[in-house]
Structure formats: structure tokens, C-alpha cells
Design a protein around this motif. Structure first.
Motif, PDB file in Angstrom:
ATOM      1  N   LEU A   1       0.808  -1.214   0.000  1.00  0.00           N
ATOM      2  CA  LEU A   1       0.000   0.000   0.000  1.00  0.00           C
ATOM      3  C   LEU A   1       0.843   1.267   0.000  1.00  0.00           C
ATOM      4  O   LEU A   1       0.404   2.308  -0.491  1.00  0.00           O
ATOM      5  CB  LEU A   1      -0.928   0.017   1.220  1.00  0.00           C
ATOM      6  CG  LEU A   1      -1.942  -1.117   1.309  1.00  0.00           C
ATOM      7  CD1 LEU A   1      -2.789  -0.972   2.566  1.00  0.00           C
ATOM      8  CD2 LEU A   1      -2.812  -1.179   0.068  1.00  0.00           C
ATOM      9  N   LEU A   2       2.053   1.179   0.540  1.00  0.00           N
ATOM     10  CA  LEU A   2       2.954   2.333   0.592  1.00  0.00           C
ATOM     11  C   LEU A   2       4.315   1.945   0.024  1.00  0.00           C
ATOM     12  O   LEU A   2       5.335   2.009   0.731  1.00  0.00           O
ATOM     13  CB  LEU A   2       3.114   2.819   2.046  1.00  0.00           C
ATOM     14  CG  LEU A   2       1.842   3.246   2.759  1.00  0.00           C
ATOM     15  CD1 LEU A   2       2.119   3.469   4.238  1.00  0.00           C
ATOM     16  CD2 LEU A   2       1.282   4.514   2.138  1.00  0.00           C
ATOM     17  N   PRO A   3       4.370   1.503  -1.224  1.00  0.00           N
ATOM     18  CA  PRO A   3       5.657   1.065  -1.791  1.00  0.00           C
ATOM     19  C   PRO A   3       6.658   2.206  -1.861  1.00  0.00           C
ATOM     20  O   PRO A   3       6.297   3.359  -2.061  1.00  0.00           O
ATOM     21  CB  PRO A   3       5.271   0.577  -3.196  1.00  0.00           C
ATOM     22  CG  PRO A   3       4.001   1.298  -3.513  1.00  0.00           C
ATOM     23  CD  PRO A   3       3.272   1.454  -2.221  1.00  0.00           C
ATOM     24  N   ARG A   4       7.919   1.862  -1.688  1.00  0.00           N
ATOM     25  CA  ARG A   4       8.977   2.862  -1.688  1.00  0.00           C
ATOM     26  C   ARG A   4       9.407   3.214  -3.112  1.00  0.00           C
ATOM     27  O   ARG A   4       9.391   2.370  -4.003  1.00  0.00           O
ATOM     28  CB  ARG A   4      10.206   2.364  -0.909  1.00  0.00           C
ATOM     29  CG  ARG A   4       9.921   1.812   0.452  1.00  0.00           C
ATOM     30  CD  ARG A   4       9.214   2.810   1.343  1.00  0.00           C
ATOM     31  NE  ARG A   4       9.121   2.302   2.704  1.00  0.00           N
ATOM     32  CZ  ARG A   4       8.433   2.883   3.665  1.00  0.00           C
ATOM     33  NH1 ARG A   4       7.764   3.990   3.418  1.00  0.00           N
ATOM     34  NH2 ARG A   4       8.393   2.372   4.870  1.00  0.00           N
ATOM     35  N   ASN A   5       9.801   4.444  -3.297  1.00  0.00           N
ATOM     36  CA  ASN A   5      10.340   4.901  -4.567  1.00  0.00           C
ATOM     37  C   ASN A   5      11.851   4.711  -4.538  1.00  0.00           C
ATOM     38  O   ASN A   5      12.549   5.334  -3.733  1.00  0.00           O
ATOM     39  CB  ASN A   5       9.990   6.379  -4.768  1.00  0.00           C
ATOM     40  CG  ASN A   5      10.412   6.904  -6.135  1.00  0.00           C
ATOM     41  OD1 ASN A   5      11.279   6.340  -6.783  1.00  0.00           O
ATOM     42  ND2 ASN A   5       9.804   7.987  -6.559  1.00  0.00           N
ATOM     43  N   ALA A   6      12.367   3.854  -5.413  1.00  0.00           N
ATOM     44  CA  ALA A   6      13.801   3.550  -5.406  1.00  0.00           C
ATOM     45  C   ALA A   6      14.648   4.770  -5.741  1.00  0.00           C
ATOM     46  O   ALA A   6      15.830   4.825  -5.414  1.00  0.00           O
ATOM     47  CB  ALA A   6      14.106   2.420  -6.389  1.00  0.00           C
ATOM     48  N   ALA A   7      14.049   5.783  -6.402  1.00  0.00           N
ATOM     49  CA  ALA A   7      14.775   7.008  -6.764  1.00  0.00           C
ATOM     50  C   ALA A   7      14.444   8.157  -5.809  1.00  0.00           C
ATOM     51  O   ALA A   7      14.599   9.320  -6.159  1.00  0.00           O
ATOM     52  CB  ALA A   7      14.445   7.409  -8.201  1.00  0.00           C
ATOM     53  N   GLU A   8      13.986   7.821  -4.618  1.00  0.00           N
ATOM     54  CA  GLU A   8      13.556   8.850  -3.670  1.00  0.00           C
ATOM     55  C   GLU A   8      14.640   9.874  -3.364  1.00  0.00           C
ATOM     56  O   GLU A   8      14.378  11.068  -3.250  1.00  0.00           O
ATOM     57  CB  GLU A   8      13.099   8.204  -2.362  1.00  0.00           C
ATOM     58  CG  GLU A   8      12.549   9.190  -1.345  1.00  0.00           C
ATOM     59  CD  GLU A   8      12.145   8.500  -0.065  1.00  0.00           C
ATOM     60  OE1 GLU A   8      13.017   8.320   0.811  1.00  0.00           O
ATOM     61  OE2 GLU A   8      10.976   8.130   0.050  1.00  0.00           O
ATOM     62  N   SER A   9      15.894   9.416  -3.242  1.00  0.00           N
ATOM     63  CA  SER A   9      16.977  10.345  -2.922  1.00  0.00           C
ATOM     64  C   SER A   9      17.161  11.378  -4.031  1.00  0.00           C
ATOM     65  O   SER A   9      17.514  12.528  -3.771  1.00  0.00           O
ATOM     66  CB  SER A   9      18.287   9.576  -2.677  1.00  0.00           C
ATOM     67  OG  SER A   9      18.617   8.776  -3.795  1.00  0.00           O
ATOM     68  N   HIS A  10      16.906  10.994  -5.294  1.00  0.00           N
ATOM     69  CA  HIS A  10      16.972  11.944  -6.407  1.00  0.00           C
ATOM     70  C   HIS A  10      15.770  12.881  -6.393  1.00  0.00           C
ATOM     71  O   HIS A  10      15.895  14.074  -6.663  1.00  0.00           O
ATOM     72  CB  HIS A  10      17.033  11.205  -7.746  1.00  0.00           C
ATOM     73  CG  HIS A  10      18.362  10.612  -8.062  1.00  0.00           C
ATOM     74  ND1 HIS A  10      18.840   9.484  -7.431  1.00  0.00           N
ATOM     75  CD2 HIS A  10      19.343  11.003  -8.923  1.00  0.00           C
ATOM     76  CE1 HIS A  10      20.043   9.202  -7.900  1.00  0.00           C
ATOM     77  NE2 HIS A  10      20.369  10.103  -8.812  1.00  0.00           N
ATOM     78  N   CYS A  11      14.606  12.343  -6.079  1.00  0.00           N
ATOM     79  CA  CYS A  11      13.383  13.133  -6.121  1.00  0.00           C
ATOM     80  C   CYS A  11      13.315  14.183  -5.015  1.00  0.00           C
ATOM     81  O   CYS A  11      12.478  15.085  -5.071  1.00  0.00           O
ATOM     82  CB  CYS A  11      12.169  12.208  -6.046  1.00  0.00           C
ATOM     83  SG  CYS A  11      11.969  11.166  -7.522  1.00  0.00           S
TER      84      CYS A  11
END
Length: 230
Positions: free
Chosen positions: A83-93
Motif C-alpha cells: 500500500l505504501l511502496p517505496r520509490n527507489a529514486a527517492e533520494s533523487h526526487c
């Protein structure tokens, strides 16, 4: 005060559709970030912005995971993962001018403390607990790791300047495809329109991009957010 991005759009007056938008790196990065967002997160974000995403039966699947008894799952962490999957590019975003995830908790990266000290192989996990033991030594992940991304731009160079067509193709301003674009659309009367967009417009654009061939026109010309006369 909410950050906003100024855009210049070229509009076909006959059809009242955007031909292309001229944009710098800020909006291009936001647009490219759409490719990094997990489907479960898009459905959740759509609900939060009162814009439910109609992608086949995916809403039914998402709702089923919300309602299923936890005893049917390996652990409650599995429900969070879906339900709350992580974004693998979160550090870039994190460098984006407009943050769709501005209310989300930052991802915590966990690692096996034993392998960090004793092995050349490393195994990282987003979730604490018994959901995913270390892939190397089978111990459980427990030590938090931090990552950082340099620069103010996320995916393209800071001086990048591209044209974005109504169907979200990225074109160089010097590209010969622009001529073909005008020819194929049969454009003969155009006008420039300045737009000033924020989080709401970006969220609407994300959802529209999943179901429409003309998401820029449908999103940005519907209410002409922040439009100014020439």
C-alpha cells in the motif's frame, strides 16, 4: 508558500490544444519523476488529491489489500510494502521543485550490521522486522544507512532546455521533428500562454498521463492555472 514553476506553452487556437511546452530542468525533472513512482503509490496519491486513478481493476486490488485480514499475510509489513511502496529514486526526487511526496515519511534504509563490518557484499532493505532477512548471511536487517545526492537537479542537467509535446515526448528545440509536429497537427494559428503550476496541477498531470493521449492540454488548459495574457 507553495513552490510553483513557470512554463511557456504554444497553443493551437483552432483546436485549443497545447502543441508543446518550453521548459527548463525543474519541470522536466518533475515529469521524469513520474517514471519512478510505484503504481501503489500513484493510487494512494490519487485518493489523497480526490482524483481516483481508474487503471483497469487496480483500485479493486489496492482496496482488497487494505481490507484483507493480516493473518493472511506474512506480516503487517507486507501490507505496508504493497500500500505504501517505496520509490527507489527517492533520494533523487528530494531535489524536485514540486514534491508530490511532500507529506510522505522519508524512506529509512536498513542493512545487516554483520555484513557491513565483515562482508564485501551488502544487502539493503526498506522495512524493519522479519519481512526480509539479509540475502547474504540471513540475519535480519537492523542498522540504518543514509544516502545523499549532490546537485540541485534530479535527472537532467541544470541548464537543460527541452520542448514537451502534448503526449509527453521530449524534443530538443533544434530538432527537425518540430516541423513534422506542426505538419501532422495541421497548425496554422497559434498563441503563447504563460502558465504557473503547482502541486495540484502536477498531481492531475500524473493521473491524466496514465489514461490520456493529451495530458498537458487536459490538465493545464482545463482551468488555465496561473495563466497570464500576452
Amino acid at each position: 508558500m507553495e513552490n510553483r514553476i513557470r512554463l511557456k506553452a504554444l497553443v493551437d487556437k483552432r483546436s485549443n490544444k497545447i502543441i508543446f511546452i518550453e521548459s527548463g530542468n525543474a519541470f522536466i525533472d518533475v515529469l521524469l519523476s513520474f517514471l519512478t513512482i510505484p503504481l501503489g503509490s500513484i493510487i494512494k496519491l490519487g485518493r489523497e488529491h480526490s482524483a481516483q486513478v481508474e487503471i483497469g481493476c487496480m483500485n479493486n486490488l489496492y482496496s482488497s489489500v487494505e481490507e484483507i485480514d493480516v493473518c493472511e499475510l506474512r506480516s503487517d509489513a507486507c501490507r505496508e510494502m504493497l500500500l505504501l511502496p517505496r520509490n527507489a529514486a527517492e533520494s533523487h526526487c528530494k531535489n524536485l521543485v514540486l514534491q508530490i511526496y511532500h507529506n510522505a515519511k522519508p524512506t529509512r534504509y536498513l542493512a545487516c550490521w554483520y555484513c557491513l563490518k565483515n562482508s564485501t557484499r551488502k544487502f539493503f532493505n526498506y522495512y524493519r522486522g522479519d519481512i526480509a532477512p539479509c540475502g547474504v548471511c540471513k540475519r535480519y536487517t537492523c542498522q540504518e544507512i543514509t544516502f545523499s545526492v549532490d546537485g540541485s537537479s534530479a535527472f537532467v542537467k541544470e541548464r537543460a532546455r527541452l520542448l514537451i509535446t502534448d503526449d509527453l515526448q521530449l524534443i530538443s528545440p533544434c530538432c527537425t521533428s518540430i516541423v513534422s509536429l506542426f505538419t501532422n497537427l495541421g497548425v496554422n494559428r497559434t498563441e503563447e500562454l504563460n502558465l504557473n503550476i503547482g502541486i495540484d496541477e502536477v498531481m492531475s498531470l500524473l493521473i491524466s498521463s496514465l489514461v490520456s493521449k493529451t495530458p498537458l492540454s487536459e490538465t493545464l488548459l482545463k482551468h488555465k492555472p496561473g495563466a497570464t495574457d500576452q
